[in-house]
Design an enzyme around this catalytic site. Structure first.
Site, PDB file in Angstrom:
ATOM      1  N   SER A 155       2.915  -3.898   8.047  1.00  0.00           N
ATOM      2  CA  SER A 155       3.978  -4.560   7.201  1.00  0.00           C
ATOM      3  C   SER A 155       4.307  -3.249   6.247  1.00  0.00           C
ATOM      4  O   SER A 155       5.508  -3.109   6.215  1.00  0.00           O
ATOM      5  CB  SER A 155       3.423  -5.582   6.520  1.00  0.00           C
ATOM      6  OG  SER A 155       3.347  -6.770   7.365  1.00  0.00           O
ATOM      7  N   LYS A 172      -5.891  -5.115  -8.640  1.00  0.00           N
ATOM      8  CA  LYS A 172      -4.918  -6.012  -8.670  1.00  0.00           C
ATOM      9  C   LYS A 172      -5.202  -7.111  -7.435  1.00  0.00           C
ATOM     10  O   LYS A 172      -5.094  -8.211  -7.659  1.00  0.00           O
ATOM     11  CB  LYS A 172      -3.461  -5.562  -8.804  1.00  0.00           C
ATOM     12  CG  LYS A 172      -2.953  -4.665  -7.714  1.00  0.00           C
ATOM     13  CD  LYS A 172      -2.403  -5.199  -6.491  1.00  0.00           C
ATOM     14  CE  LYS A 172      -1.917  -4.529  -5.336  1.00  0.00           C
ATOM     15  NZ  LYS A 172      -1.523  -4.922  -4.120  1.00  0.00           N
ATOM     16  N   THR A 202       1.645  -9.271  -7.040  1.00  0.00           N
ATOM     17  CA  THR A 202       0.557  -9.735  -6.022  1.00  0.00           C
ATOM     18  C   THR A 202      -0.276 -11.068  -6.514  1.00  0.00           C
ATOM     19  O   THR A 202      -0.450 -11.821  -5.833  1.00  0.00           O
ATOM     20  CB  THR A 202      -0.691  -8.673  -6.016  1.00  0.00           C
ATOM     21  OG1 THR A 202       0.037  -7.347  -6.035  1.00  0.00           O
ATOM     22  CG2 THR A 202      -1.274  -8.877  -4.871  1.00  0.00           C
TER      23      THR A 202
END
Length: 341
Positions: free
Chosen positions: A18, A198, A255
């Site tokens: 992706s 993260k 995220t």
């Protein structure tokens, strides 16, 4: 001439997932010529002949400037910059296969976000070791970069970190377009730690959502997660301002809050009571980066004497079978302290 910092026109993207596909589109839309390498010949053929990658970004039309091949030697021929778009824990093995094919003097661009299991090295350190290049030739990409939104042309910023600012600026010029705004930075350590940590904090936010908890809990996890990242960064010499920027709080918020985030979604399944294997199966066999990085980041923090309680909790949930509710209760039951201690 390959590898000059003046102008980068021809780029190779190694990896057709992706984010690799979305970044290739960014480069193509910036007027660059891009060759992608895909492990599966059928994926390469679809990108080359139909300008699509339906396996990862269905319904997204790719620019005509993008072509693809399943032959790494063909993909790398004549490249002025090489974008490494493979998962963090497979980067070493993949780059070991490609290192002998890299054009001399080329700029290497890392999209991977993680800390390597076992060695506890950041991705730029792995690249420097395997490709035997100076760190000034490695540019790290970080920031709030959810692949689908970028592929749709929605406005986004990013950070391009490199110890050689000229090389960072060269990739900045090569990737700047009407919807993608890259900024340069020389704090490679801070940008890489932000990108790796993260993912782990996003797992915790997903678990909280799966447990039915609300906005106050999410905000607390994001903020205390940022504090963990900053403590680790300070120990390793990162610039504190980096964590207040796109590679820190920007990437963290995106995220942790978006349903497009694989880490958040994975954590949410665990919070609803699914096992690690069930969550893995539901995700089509794709493991969220944070599931592995929580272990390597935890080990790195322990080796440096840095307190990272959320990261520790995620490791114990994912790899020691601790129930998410118990992990949450233990976090709340920690000793009282000053916010910045």
């Amino acid at each position: 001439m390959a590898g000059t910092a003046a102008e980068v026109q021809r780029l190779t993207v190694l990896g057709a997932g992706s984010w690799g596909t979305a970044f290739a589109k960014v480069l193509g839309d910036a007027g660059r010529d891009v060759t992608m390498w895909a492990r599966r010949p059928e994926v390469a053929a679809e990108i080359r002949d139909r300008h699509r990658n339906s396996s990862y970004l269905p319904d997204i039309e790719l620019p005509a400037r993008i072509t693809a091949t399943a032959d790494p030697a063909e993909a790398l021929d004549g490249a002025q910059a090489v974008v490494l778009a493979v998962p963090s824990q497979t980067l070493r093995a993949n780059l070991s296969e490609w290192s002998g094919l890299l054009p001399s003097g080329t700029i290497l661009v890392s999209l991977a976000k993680g800390v390597e299991l076992g060695t506890l090295k950041r991705m730029s350190e792995v690249i420097a070791e395997i490709a035997r290049v100076d760190d000034g030739r490695i540019v790290v990409v970080s920031g709030p970069n959810l692949a689908k939104e970028i592929a749709l042309g929605q406005p986004s910023g990013a950070v391009l970190a490199c110890t050689d600012h000229d090389n960072a600026k060269a990739i900045q010029r090569a990737s700047f377009n009407q919807y993608f705004r890259p900024y340069t930075n020389t704090d490679v350590v801070g940008c890489e730690l932000g990108g790796a940590c993260k993912n782990v904090i996003a797992l915790s936010c997903g678990m909280a959502a799966g447990l039915g908890l609300g906005t106050n809990t999410m905000a607390t996890l994001i903020t205390r997660g940022l504090a963990e990242m900053a403590r680790l960064g300070a120990k390793l010499g990162a610039d504190p301002l980096t964590f207040a920027g796109l590679a820190g709080v920007g990437d963290l918020v995106a995220t942790c809050s978006s349903p497009l985030s694989r880490n958040r979604t994975f954590g949410e399944r665990l919070g609803r009571g699914e096992t690690l294997q069930q969550a893995l199966d539901a995700g089509g066999g794709q493991v969220a980066e944070g599931v592995k990085s929580c272990t390597s980041i935890r080990e790195l923090a322990l080796s440096l004497g840095v307190d990272m309680p959320i990261t520790d909790a995620m490791h114990r949930v994912c790899h020691e079978g601790v129930d998410p509710r118990r992990a949450g209760a233990e976090l709340l039951g920690r000793s009282q302290k000053h916010e910045w201690s």
